[in-house]
Design an enzyme around this catalytic site. Structure first.
Site, PDB file in Angstrom:
ATOM      1  N   HIS A 200      51.954  37.343  35.724  1.00  0.00           N
ATOM      2  CA  HIS A 200      52.140  38.779  35.496  1.00  0.00           C
ATOM      3  C   HIS A 200      53.618  39.164  35.387  1.00  0.00           C
ATOM      4  O   HIS A 200      53.964  40.326  35.512  1.00  0.00           O
ATOM      5  CB  HIS A 200      51.486  39.617  36.603  1.00  0.00           C
ATOM      6  CG  HIS A 200      49.994  39.704  36.494  1.00  0.00           C
ATOM      7  ND1 HIS A 200      49.226  40.360  37.422  1.00  0.00           N
ATOM      8  CD2 HIS A 200      49.124  39.223  35.581  1.00  0.00           C
ATOM      9  CE1 HIS A 200      47.942  40.279  37.082  1.00  0.00           C
ATOM     10  NE2 HIS A 200      47.850  39.592  35.974  1.00  0.00           N
TER      11      HIS A 200
ATOM     12  N   HIS B 141      39.685  45.975  31.991  1.00  0.00           N
ATOM     13  CA  HIS B 141      41.079  46.037  32.431  1.00  0.00           C
ATOM     14  C   HIS B 141      41.997  45.842  31.222  1.00  0.00           C
ATOM     15  O   HIS B 141      41.746  44.988  30.385  1.00  0.00           O
ATOM     16  CB  HIS B 141      41.309  44.936  33.472  1.00  0.00           C
ATOM     17  CG  HIS B 141      42.645  44.984  34.133  1.00  0.00           C
ATOM     18  ND1 HIS B 141      43.414  46.117  34.206  1.00  0.00           N
ATOM     19  CD2 HIS B 141      43.354  44.013  34.779  1.00  0.00           C
ATOM     20  CE1 HIS B 141      44.529  45.845  34.857  1.00  0.00           C
ATOM     21  NE2 HIS B 141      44.532  44.578  35.202  1.00  0.00           N
TER      22      HIS B 141
ATOM     23  N   GLU C  50      45.384  45.156  31.362  1.00  0.00           N
ATOM     24  CA  GLU C  50      46.593  44.333  31.500  1.00  0.00           C
ATOM     25  C   GLU C  50      46.555  43.259  30.394  1.00  0.00           C
ATOM     26  O   GLU C  50      45.490  42.693  30.098  1.00  0.00           O
ATOM     27  CB  GLU C  50      46.667  43.716  32.908  1.00  0.00           C
ATOM     28  CG  GLU C  50      48.038  43.140  33.181  1.00  0.00           C
ATOM     29  CD  GLU C  50      48.478  43.160  34.653  1.00  0.00           C
ATOM     30  OE1 GLU C  50      47.642  43.421  35.537  1.00  0.00           O
ATOM     31  OE2 GLU C  50      49.680  42.896  34.894  1.00  0.00           O
TER      32      GLU C  50
ATOM     33  N   ASP D 273      47.033  40.207  29.918  1.00  0.00           N
ATOM     34  CA  ASP D 273      46.418  38.878  30.018  1.00  0.00           C
ATOM     35  C   ASP D 273      44.891  38.960  29.929  1.00  0.00           C
ATOM     36  O   ASP D 273      44.210  37.939  29.900  1.00  0.00           O
ATOM     37  CB  ASP D 273      46.854  38.128  31.287  1.00  0.00           C
ATOM     38  CG  ASP D 273      46.842  38.956  32.545  1.00  0.00           C
ATOM     39  OD1 ASP D 273      46.737  40.187  32.469  1.00  0.00           O
ATOM     40  OD2 ASP D 273      46.939  38.370  33.643  1.00  0.00           O
TER      41      ASP D 273
ATOM     42  N   HIS E 112      43.885  46.655  40.155  1.00  0.00           N
ATOM     43  CA  HIS E 112      45.158  47.083  40.704  1.00  0.00           C
ATOM     44  C   HIS E 112      45.950  47.944  39.743  1.00  0.00           C
ATOM     45  O   HIS E 112      47.125  48.245  39.972  1.00  0.00           O
ATOM     46  CB  HIS E 112      45.945  45.851  41.148  1.00  0.00           C
ATOM     47  CG  HIS E 112      46.859  45.213  40.144  1.00  0.00           C
ATOM     48  ND1 HIS E 112      46.474  44.492  39.078  1.00  0.00           N
ATOM     49  CD2 HIS E 112      48.210  45.251  40.087  1.00  0.00           C
ATOM     50  CE1 HIS E 112      47.509  44.055  38.409  1.00  0.00           C
ATOM     51  NE2 HIS E 112      48.577  44.502  38.999  1.00  0.00           N
TER      52      HIS E 112
ATOM     53  N   ASP F 121      40.228  42.659  38.552  1.00  0.00           N
ATOM     54  CA  ASP F 121      41.245  42.057  39.437  1.00  0.00           C
ATOM     55  C   ASP F 121      40.737  41.712  40.838  1.00  0.00           C
ATOM     56  O   ASP F 121      41.345  40.897  41.530  1.00  0.00           O
ATOM     57  CB  ASP F 121      42.441  43.002  39.579  1.00  0.00           C
ATOM     58  CG  ASP F 121      43.480  42.740  38.509  1.00  0.00           C
ATOM     59  OD1 ASP F 121      43.845  41.571  38.329  1.00  0.00           O
ATOM     60  OD2 ASP F 121      43.897  43.695  37.853  1.00  0.00           O
TER      61      ASP F 121
ATOM     62  N   TYR G 142      47.003  35.684  45.994  1.00  0.00           N
ATOM     63  CA  TYR G 142      46.779  36.682  44.940  1.00  0.00           C
ATOM     64  C   TYR G 142      46.785  38.096  45.541  1.00  0.00           C
ATOM     65  O   TYR G 142      47.417  39.020  45.026  1.00  0.00           O
ATOM     66  CB  TYR G 142      45.435  36.384  44.258  1.00  0.00           C
ATOM     67  CG  TYR G 142      45.166  37.193  43.019  1.00  0.00           C
ATOM     68  CD1 TYR G 142      45.479  36.692  41.763  1.00  0.00           C
ATOM     69  CD2 TYR G 142      44.587  38.460  43.096  1.00  0.00           C
ATOM     70  CE1 TYR G 142      45.228  37.431  40.616  1.00  0.00           C
ATOM     71  CE2 TYR G 142      44.335  39.198  41.957  1.00  0.00           C
ATOM     72  CZ  TYR G 142      44.652  38.688  40.718  1.00  0.00           C
ATOM     73  OH  TYR G 142      44.397  39.429  39.588  1.00  0.00           O
TER      74      TYR G 142
ATOM     75  N   HIS H 161      40.475  36.447  37.052  1.00  0.00           N
ATOM     76  CA  HIS H 161      41.284  35.239  37.252  1.00  0.00           C
ATOM     77  C   HIS H 161      40.572  34.316  38.232  1.00  0.00           C
ATOM     78  O   HIS H 161      40.081  34.766  39.284  1.00  0.00           O
ATOM     79  CB  HIS H 161      42.642  35.578  37.879  1.00  0.00           C
ATOM     80  CG  HIS H 161      43.583  36.288  36.956  1.00  0.00           C
ATOM     81  ND1 HIS H 161      44.186  35.699  35.867  1.00  0.00           N
ATOM     82  CD2 HIS H 161      44.043  37.564  36.972  1.00  0.00           C
ATOM     83  CE1 HIS H 161      44.963  36.564  35.253  1.00  0.00           C
ATOM     84  NE2 HIS H 161      44.897  37.714  35.901  1.00  0.00           N
TER      85      HIS H 161
HETATM   86 FE1  FEO Z   1      45.766  43.217  36.628  1.00  0.00          FE
HETATM   87 FE2  FEO Z   1      45.810  39.653  35.290  1.00  0.00          FE
HETATM   88  O1  FEO Z   1      45.417  41.449  35.935  1.00  0.00           O
END
Ligand code: FEO
Length: 404
Positions: free
Chosen positions: A24, A80, A82, A84, A148, A167, A195, A228
């Site tokens: 990240h 999500h 983000e 990734d 998150h 997450d 994590y 993840h």
């Molecule tokens: Fe907030 Fe790789 O996730």
């Protein structure tokens, strides 16, 4: 990648990033990581999340294999944003033209600001409580804001008792295994804590609220699929993951201290060692961490469950050394709770170090043990004794707190 059927007609189509170390952009992933995406074959073939953009071809190939040769996506669920996990959205939209794209209300805002070409995308906002039919199955949506990012949500399929939880409950774990029950539990617990400490910790209050809300909804879950790492399979492992998160979020201190320091000519380092002896004398388990040899992410993993944090730096240009400032900035952002703090350091002429360190630690709400110890140029017997006493005092304060 080869897709893995995790339940009848539900496939993991994610990718394993064996070489990921910079997670990240700010944390370490020493074991690599995975970007998990899931494909459900039903009347509407539905993809849950994508992967990092450089694994785009692998994702398409997995989807094709899961679909029996001809890839198809009717619905796209974005749990999500983000990058990734949402890194392949534009390519998926261009290639498959999904009928609908589902995301949370905050997800829509994030999606628009990441994908400036999304004006014509068939986006449908699904707040908490919304559900859709994809054929034999329904998908229920639960927003998990700030777990998150603001956009996170969980998608739950009651017919399969499966939750795609973005997450939450993830770990950085690159492996050929896909399920938590296939690997060493202690190592997995540590990866999950790592994590949590580096990604989820500041949102611990949200975690507790979310766990209570999920319990109140009485969802029957026997598989938890984070974005993840490995998948939690079976009721026992689902309960284990939920319990771990409750325990992490409560941040109960352990009989453990972390001494974090940097040093120029080894004076502050020698002070750290004497403090370590004092803490050990009180039965405290200590991690002595030079910031030259430990990344801020590794320090945070240890700070996470420690009861005391002692920070040392020499005075440098009327301030503290930059690597100590780095770790303190990172730590403050992650908002650790319930810690006892202490400061120490050496100086040549102006000696501001302990005052600055104390300000940082009190700014994080730590209960400070005084007096901080500072020494001009080089510690001798008296300073070592003062450091030893500081370590003992912190150890006694921690023992008293744990017994209270
Ligand atoms: Fe907030 Fe790789 O996730």
């Amino acid at each position: 990648m080869k897709p893995v059927e995790i339940k009848k007609d539900i496939f993991w189509v994610g990718t394993v990033d064996w070489d990921s170390r910079d997670f990240h952009g700010y944390s370490l992933s020493p074991r690599g990581t995975t970007y998990n995406a899931f494909l459900v074959l039903d009347e509407k073939v539905t993809l849950f999340d994508t992967v990092k953009s450089n694994f785009n071809e692998e994702l398409i190939c997995s989807i094709a294999q899961a679909c029996g040769g001809t890839p198809r996506i009717d619905y796209l669920v974005v749990n999500h944003l983000e990058p990734d996990h949402a890194g392949c959205l534009d390519c998926i939209v261009e290639r498959f033209h999904p009928e609908k794209i589902f995301c949370s209300p905050m997800g829509e805002k994030a999606l628009r600001s990441y994908y400036h070409n999304s004006q014509d995308w068939p986006i449908e906002i699904v707040p908490t409580g919304a559900s859709i039919s994809i054929g034999k199955r329904t998908v229920q949506f639960i927003e998990t804001r700030m777990l998150h990012w603001p956009d996170n949500m969980v998608s739950y399929i009651p017919e399969d008792k499966i939750a795609f939880c973005s997450d939450a409950f993830g770990q950085n774990w690159a492996s050929t295994e896909r399920f938590c029950d296939e690997v060493d539990r202690a190592a997995l617990h540590s990866a999950m804590a790592d994590y949590y400490a580096n990604i989820v910790l500041p949102y611990s209050a949200v975690v507790l609220k979310t766990l209570d809300a999920l319990a109140g909804m009485n969802l029957d879950i026997d598989m938890l699929c984070p974005d993840h790492g490995l998948i939690w399979r079976g009721r026992d492992d689902v309960a284990y993951a939920l319990n771990c998160y409750r325990e992490f979020a409560l941040q109960k201190p352990k009989k453990k201290a972390v001494i974090v320091y940097d040093t120029m000519w080894h004076s502050t380092e020698k002070m750290a060692r004497a403090i370590c002896d004092g803490l050990t004398e009180e039965g405290i388990s200590v991690r002595l961490m030079s910031v030259k040899h430990n990344h801020h992410s590794a320090v945070m993993r240890e700070v996470f469950d420690a009861g005391a944090v002692l920070v040392g730096s020499p005075t440098h240009n009327n301030g503290i050394l930059p690597l100590v400032a780095d770790v303190l900035t990172y730590m403050k952002g992650l908002r650790p709770q319930n810690k006892i703090g202490a400061a120490f350091g050496s100086f040549g002429w102006s000696g501001e170090c302990v005052k600055i360190l104390t300000e940082h630690l009190t700014g994080m709400g730590m209960e400070m043990v005084e007096p901080a110890v500072k020494v001009k140029n080089k510690p001798g017997h008296d300073t070592f004794q003062a450091c030893f006493e500081l370590g003992k005092k912190v150890g006694q304060a921690l023992n008293a707190k744990l017994q209270a």
